[in-house]
Structure formats: structure tokens, C-alpha cells
Design an enzyme around this catalytic site. Structure first.
Site, PDB file in Angstrom:
ATOM      1  N   ASP A   1       0.779  -1.131   0.086  1.00 28.28           N
ATOM      2  CA  ASP A   1       0.013  -0.191   0.029  1.00 28.28           C
ATOM      3  C   ASP A   1       0.880   1.136  -0.105  1.00 28.28           C
ATOM      4  O   ASP A   1       0.665   1.934   0.980  1.00 28.28           O
ATOM      5  CB  ASP A   1      -1.117  -0.032   1.173  1.00 28.28           C
ATOM      6  CG  ASP A   1      -2.013   1.072   1.121  1.00 28.28           C
ATOM      7  OD1 ASP A   1      -2.357   1.404   0.209  1.00 28.28           O
ATOM      8  OD2 ASP A   1      -2.482   1.430   2.189  1.00 28.28           O
TER       9      ASP A   1
ATOM     10  N   ASP B   1       3.520   1.792   8.044  1.00 26.70           N
ATOM     11  CA  ASP B   1       2.049   1.238   7.791  1.00 26.70           C
ATOM     12  C   ASP B   1       2.325   0.186   6.845  1.00 26.70           C
ATOM     13  O   ASP B   1       1.826   0.250   5.737  1.00 26.70           O
ATOM     14  CB  ASP B   1       1.144   2.173   7.525  1.00 26.70           C
ATOM     15  CG  ASP B   1      -0.225   1.555   7.579  1.00 26.70           C
ATOM     16  OD1 ASP B   1      -0.284   0.307   8.119  1.00 26.70           O
ATOM     17  OD2 ASP B   1      -1.316   1.964   7.183  1.00 26.70           O
TER      18      ASP B   1
END
Length: 328
Positions: free
Chosen positions: A205, A222
Site C-alpha cells: 500500500d 504502515d
């Protein structure tokens, strides 16, 4: 494989419960809590006695197994060992993954920075270099407990999930299914043109919001969506232009990337295919989480005919793009 997902998993995560859970795993909080922008999990900046604030991540129950989360953490630690700038979880009570109050928790040091200026060619070269170093580590061994990003997991499974929900307006369902099926046929043709490609551990991502830029360069945050995928999964998300501009951006990224890792040029055929799969998967993700009160509030447009009309148009655009010459 993921576990069954509780649709309202964070109802019990009140400020007091949050602080009690962090105290229980050995984090001496000073009571200061600020919620950060996160929907899949719940993430907070938390004040700590006699120290700088930290970032506490409460994982969505049922989304990942413990083994899958621990693989994310192990990957981050591998990257850190090789001096690749990622934000790694802290060890509390000897572990990076702890449990308290019914939640699995990881705590990270707070790191500042801003989104990278991806229109700047020097920034793109820098990003290319670091993506290559991340992928070089990602290729050393596979994930064992995390799924792949591929035409099944992000494509046909997502389509089938959406068809079982009430969100697609009745008058658009036939059209939507026809377009999705055409899109997945286009994805299959792209994969056929690419031929066999290497699957490796990737960020998964890697958009601009998950890269924090400082004067010393980027650091990556993340890795919750880290999966097995082609290298192109991380690379296409760095491109912000269209047509010739996107091609130039990709060439610049490759100037940095090839300093540390070879790139299979056949993967250029996958850029628009992976973008198409993300469009389908993203809609399925929102639908799957709709009973979480945060989702109707944040994505109120999802439950409207206009969204699905636009989704059909976006997929038609992708169908055309997938049959055009790839990035050069």
C-alpha cells in the site's frame, strides 16, 4: 488466511479502556491521547511519562492471525537491520505484539515528516532506490501466513463478495458485473503478456501517505497491507501523472531502482492490471467493513448510485488502458 471479522470490533475501545490496555502491557501513559487517521485498525498518538509520545496500533480483531502480524513485524525488523528507513514496533514485555483488553496491540516510536513530492524527479529517484532495497529483502524469503495480491484475491473474490451485498443498485448490477468481468479478462491478458513474474514480500500500500519525507530522505510506515506480490505493486503507486508524464516518472524511478536491484521489464504489463484490481478490492473492502460505524461516516458516498456509476466508468477506462502499450 484471515479469521472471521467482528463488524463492530472497536465498540469497547473507550479512552479509559485504551489507556488501561497500554498500561497493562507496560507502557506508562500520561493520559494524553489523540486519534489518528486509520480505518482498518485504530491508531493513536499516546503521551508517555518521562518520554516522547508513541504511536499505539490496535489491530482489527479477526483480520490477521497472530502469525500474520508477527510476519509483518519480522519483515520490518529485517529491513531495519539493513538500515532501510522503516518505523519498527517497540518491544514491550519482550514482544512486539502484545494483547490486553481483548485487543492485539503494537507500539511504534513517533516519526515526523511530510508526504513526498512525487512530481520531483530527485525524490522519485530516491524512492526508487529505497523501493529496490525493500524488495531485495522482500525477495529473500516468502510470507507464510499472509495472502498474495493477485487476480483471485483482489479480483474475482472481491467481485463475488460485492455481488452478495446490497450496495450495488439493482438497476446497475447487470452492467456492473459485465464491466467487472471484462476488466478481469483484461487483467488476465496483462498477466499473460507479462508471463511468469517473481512474487516477493512488498509494502502493498505504498502511496504517498505511507511515506514520510524529511530532509534526510524518506521513511516508510504502515506495512499492515504487506503481502506477496510482484514488485510492480509498490512501483505503480508512486506514479501520479498520465500518459507520457507517467512514463517519464517511471523511467526516473527505474534510474534509482536499478542501482540496487534488477527489474523484470515484463512487469510493465502489470501496472494497469494491478490498478484495476485495487479498484475492485477497495470497493469490496468498504462493503465488508460497512457495519463498523467509522465507515458510513467516512465513506458516505459509497452507498449511493453515483458512486457505482463512477465505478463502472473507472473500470471501463481501465479496460481501455490495459489494452494500450505498457509503460516504456
Amino acid at each position: 488466511m484471515t479469521q472471521a471479522v467482528n463488524t463492530t470490533p472497536f465498540a469497547s475501545l473507550t479512552p479509559d479502556a485504551l489507556l488501561d490496555a497500554l498500561e497493562a502491557i507496560g507502557l506508562p501513559c500520561d493520559g494524553g491521547v489523540m486519534a489518528l487517521n486509520s480505518y482498518e485498525n485504530r491508531v493513536y498518538q499516546v503521551g508517555v511519562e518521562d518520554g516522547p509520545p508513541v504511536i499505539a496500533k490496535f489491530y482489527r480483531p479477526g483480520r490477521w492471525t497472530d502469525a500474520a502480524i508477527e510476519e509483518e513485524h519480522a519483515f520490518l525488523l529485517e529491513l531495519e537491520e539493513r538500515e532501510i528507513p522503516v518505523v519498527t514496533p517497540m518491544r514491550l514485555q519482550g514482544k512486539t505484539l502484545n494483547e490486553a483488553g481483548g485487543f492485539r496491540i503494537a507500539v511504534f516510536p513517533r516519526r515526523g515528516g511530510r508526504a513526498p513530492e512525487l512530481e520531483d524527479e530527485e525524490v522519485l529517484r530516491w524512492m526508487g532506490r529505497f523501493m529496490a532495497r525493500i524488495h531485495a529483502v522482500g525477495a529473500l524469503k516468502p510470507f507464510e501466513s499472509r495472502p498474495s495480491i493477485d487476480p483471485v484475491t483482489y479480483g474475482s473474490q472481491a467481485r463475488d463478495l460485492l455481488l452478495k451485498t446490497p450496495f450495488i443498485p439493482m438497476e446497475l448490477e447487470t452492467s456492473w458485473k459485465s464491466v467487472v468481468d471484462q476488466a478481469l479478462e483484461g487483467v488476465a491478458r496483462c498477466y499473460d503478456r507479462a508471463g511468469p513474474v517473481e512474487m516477493l514480500r512488498v509494502h502493498g500500500d505504498c502511496h504517498g501517505g505511507n511515506v514520510l519525507w524529511t530532509p534526510e530522505g524518506p521513511h516508510f510506515v504502515d506495512f499492515d497491507d504487506a503481502r506477496m506480490a510482484p514488485a510492480m505493486q509498490d512501483l505503480w503507486m508512486l506514479l501520479t501523472g498520465e500518459g507520457d508524464l507517467q512514463r517519464r516518472q517511471f523511467e526516473v524511478v527505474m534510474e534509482g531502482y536499478r542501482q540496487f536491484r534488477d527489474f523484470n521489464p515484463a512487469e510493465k504489463h502489470l501496472a494497469e492490471a494491478l490498478r484495476t484490481l485495487r479498484l475492485i478490492h477497495y470497493a469490496a473492502w468498504i462493503a465488508q467493513r460497512w457495519e463498523d460505524p467509522a465507515f458510513p461516516h467516512a465513506f458516505s458516498w459509497f452507498d449511493s448510485p453515483r458512486y457505482w456509476q463512477d465505478h463502472i466508468l473507472n473500470l471501463r477506462e481501465q479496460i481501455a488502458l490495459m489494452d494500450e502499450p505498457p509503460l516504456v
